[in-house]
Scaffold this motif. Structure first.
Motif, PDB file in Angstrom:
ATOM      1  N   ALA A 141      29.873  35.235  -0.149  1.00  0.00           N
ATOM      2  CA  ALA A 141      28.796  35.697  -1.034  1.00  0.00           C
ATOM      3  C   ALA A 141      28.279  34.550  -1.899  1.00  0.00           C
ATOM      4  N   ARG A 142      29.171  33.700  -2.372  1.00  0.00           N
ATOM      5  CA  ARG A 142      28.745  32.557  -3.177  1.00  0.00           C
ATOM      6  C   ARG A 142      27.900  31.601  -2.344  1.00  0.00           C
ATOM      7  N   GLU A 143      28.306  31.376  -1.081  1.00  0.00           N
ATOM      8  CA  GLU A 143      27.524  30.508  -0.193  1.00  0.00           C
ATOM      9  C   GLU A 143      26.145  31.100   0.075  1.00  0.00           C
ATOM     10  N   ASP A 144      26.083  32.419   0.287  1.00  0.00           N
ATOM     11  CA  ASP A 144      24.787  33.074   0.497  1.00  0.00           C
ATOM     12  C   ASP A 144      23.920  32.971  -0.753  1.00  0.00           C
ATOM     13  N   PHE A 145      24.536  33.110  -1.906  1.00  0.00           N
ATOM     14  CA  PHE A 145      23.779  33.048  -3.155  1.00  0.00           C
ATOM     15  C   PHE A 145      23.210  31.660  -3.392  1.00  0.00           C
ATOM     16  N   THR A 146      23.996  30.633  -3.102  1.00  0.00           N
ATOM     17  CA  THR A 146      23.524  29.270  -3.331  1.00  0.00           C
ATOM     18  C   THR A 146      22.609  28.776  -2.212  1.00  0.00           C
ATOM     19  N   ALA A 147      22.545  29.478  -1.084  1.00  0.00           N
ATOM     20  CA  ALA A 147      21.710  29.056   0.051  1.00  0.00           C
ATOM     21  C   ALA A 147      20.281  29.567  -0.061  1.00  0.00           C
ATOM     22  N   GLY A 148      19.834  29.873  -1.265  1.00  0.00           N
ATOM     23  CA  GLY A 148      18.453  30.293  -1.422  1.00  0.00           C
ATOM     24  C   GLY A 148      18.303  31.697  -1.937  1.00  0.00           C
ATOM     25  N   ARG A 149      19.385  32.409  -2.067  1.00  0.00           N
ATOM     26  CA  ARG A 149      19.312  33.778  -2.554  1.00  0.00           C
ATOM     27  C   ARG A 149      19.270  33.832  -4.090  1.00  0.00           C
ATOM     28  N   HIS A 150      19.478  32.716  -4.753  1.00  0.00           N
ATOM     29  CA  HIS A 150      19.488  32.734  -6.215  1.00  0.00           C
ATOM     30  C   HIS A 150      18.108  33.014  -6.793  1.00  0.00           C
ATOM     31  N   SER A 151      17.079  32.913  -5.978  1.00  0.00           N
ATOM     32  CA  SER A 151      15.737  33.235  -6.453  1.00  0.00           C
ATOM     33  C   SER A 151      15.445  34.730  -6.344  1.00  0.00           C
ATOM     34  N   ALA A 152      16.375  35.496  -5.755  1.00  0.00           N
ATOM     35  CA  ALA A 152      16.175  36.928  -5.607  1.00  0.00           C
ATOM     36  C   ALA A 152      16.354  37.617  -6.962  1.00  0.00           C
ATOM     37  N   THR A 153      15.702  38.754  -7.085  1.00  0.00           N
ATOM     38  CA  THR A 153      15.855  39.537  -8.318  1.00  0.00           C
ATOM     39  C   THR A 153      17.216  40.221  -8.295  1.00  0.00           C
ATOM     40  N   PRO A 154      17.689  40.656  -9.455  1.00  0.00           N
ATOM     41  CA  PRO A 154      18.986  41.354  -9.474  1.00  0.00           C
ATOM     42  C   PRO A 154      19.011  42.590  -8.576  1.00  0.00           C
ATOM     43  N   GLY A 155      17.896  43.302  -8.478  1.00  0.00           N
ATOM     44  CA  GLY A 155      17.848  44.473  -7.594  1.00  0.00           C
ATOM     45  C   GLY A 155      17.950  44.093  -6.123  1.00  0.00           C
ATOM     46  N   GLU A 156      17.273  43.010  -5.725  1.00  0.00           N
ATOM     47  CA  GLU A 156      17.360  42.539  -4.338  1.00  0.00           C
ATOM     48  C   GLU A 156      18.773  42.086  -4.012  1.00  0.00           C
ATOM     49  N   TRP A 157      19.392  41.377  -4.955  1.00  0.00           N
ATOM     50  CA  TRP A 157      20.762  40.901  -4.719  1.00  0.00           C
ATOM     51  C   TRP A 157      21.721  42.071  -4.641  1.00  0.00           C
ATOM     52  N   ALA A 158      21.533  43.108  -5.466  1.00  0.00           N
ATOM     53  CA  ALA A 158      22.402  44.290  -5.416  1.00  0.00           C
ATOM     54  C   ALA A 158      22.240  44.999  -4.074  1.00  0.00           C
ATOM     55  N   GLY A 159      21.033  45.087  -3.567  1.00  0.00           N
ATOM     56  CA  GLY A 159      20.816  45.706  -2.258  1.00  0.00           C
ATOM     57  C   GLY A 159      21.463  44.904  -1.144  1.00  0.00           C
ATOM     58  N   TYR A 160      21.351  43.581  -1.239  1.00  0.00           N
ATOM     59  CA  TYR A 160      21.999  42.717  -0.243  1.00  0.00           C
ATOM     60  C   TYR A 160      23.516  42.855  -0.312  1.00  0.00           C
ATOM     61  N   ALA A 161      24.052  42.932  -1.521  1.00  0.00           N
ATOM     62  CA  ALA A 161      25.497  43.034  -1.696  1.00  0.00           C
ATOM     63  C   ALA A 161      26.035  44.358  -1.164  1.00  0.00           C
ATOM     64  N   LYS A 162      25.253  45.431  -1.298  1.00  0.00           N
ATOM     65  CA  LYS A 162      25.694  46.744  -0.796  1.00  0.00           C
ATOM     66  C   LYS A 162      25.806  46.759   0.721  1.00  0.00           C
ATOM     67  N   GLU A 163      24.980  45.966   1.398  1.00  0.00           N
ATOM     68  CA  GLU A 163      25.005  45.933   2.850  1.00  0.00           C
ATOM     69  C   GLU A 163      26.225  45.187   3.403  1.00  0.00           C
ATOM     70  N   GLN A 164      26.834  44.344   2.608  1.00  0.00           N
ATOM     71  CA  GLN A 164      27.938  43.507   3.068  1.00  0.00           C
ATOM     72  C   GLN A 164      29.223  44.315   3.179  1.00  0.00           C
ATOM     73  N   LYS A 165      30.046  43.964   4.133  1.00  0.00           N
ATOM     74  CA  LYS A 165      31.338  44.614   4.360  1.00  0.00           C
ATOM     75  C   LYS A 165      32.454  43.594   4.293  1.00  0.00           C
ATOM     76  N   VAL A 166      33.570  43.974   3.683  1.00  0.00           N
ATOM     77  CA  VAL A 166      34.753  43.109   3.672  1.00  0.00           C
ATOM     78  C   VAL A 166      35.562  43.469   4.903  1.00  0.00           C
ATOM     79  N   PRO A 167      35.843  42.487   5.784  1.00  0.00           N
ATOM     80  CA  PRO A 167      36.581  42.801   7.026  1.00  0.00           C
ATOM     81  C   PRO A 167      38.012  43.242   6.737  1.00  0.00           C
TER      82      PRO A 167
END
Length: 81
Positions: free
Chosen positions: A55-81
């Motif tokens: 998640a930190r790598e995704d955030f620093t790879a260009g996702r830091h410009s996303a709004t908090p709502g966009e980041w929350a939506g992206y985070a909800k889609e992620q699954k921990v294996p």
């Protein structure tokens, strides 16, 4: 007929038997604890830290410009294996 042999255990036999029983009991308890709790907890910590690293790598790879709502939506889609 010859006389029947009576063989008695050596004096340290009982000490050795108790020590082995104690040792096997302790190891059995340690293996049970590790198998029921330790192994699972270590796997949980490992995969959770791996998910945060991703998640930190995704955030620093260009996702830091996303709004908090966009980041929350992206985070909800992620699954921990």
């Amino acid at each position: 007929m010859s006389e029947r042999l009576v063989l008695k255990p050596t004096p340290w036999f009982l000490f050795r038997a108790v020590a082995m029983l104690l040792m096997f009991g302790i190891f059995a308890a340690m293996f049970y604890k590790d198998g029921s709790h330790g192994y699972r907890d270590q796997n949980y910590v490992y995969y959770l830290s791996k998910a945060f690293k991703t998640a930190r790598e995704d955030f620093t790879a260009g996702r830091h410009s996303a709004t908090p709502g966009e980041w929350a939506g992206y985070a909800k889609e992620q699954k921990v294996p």
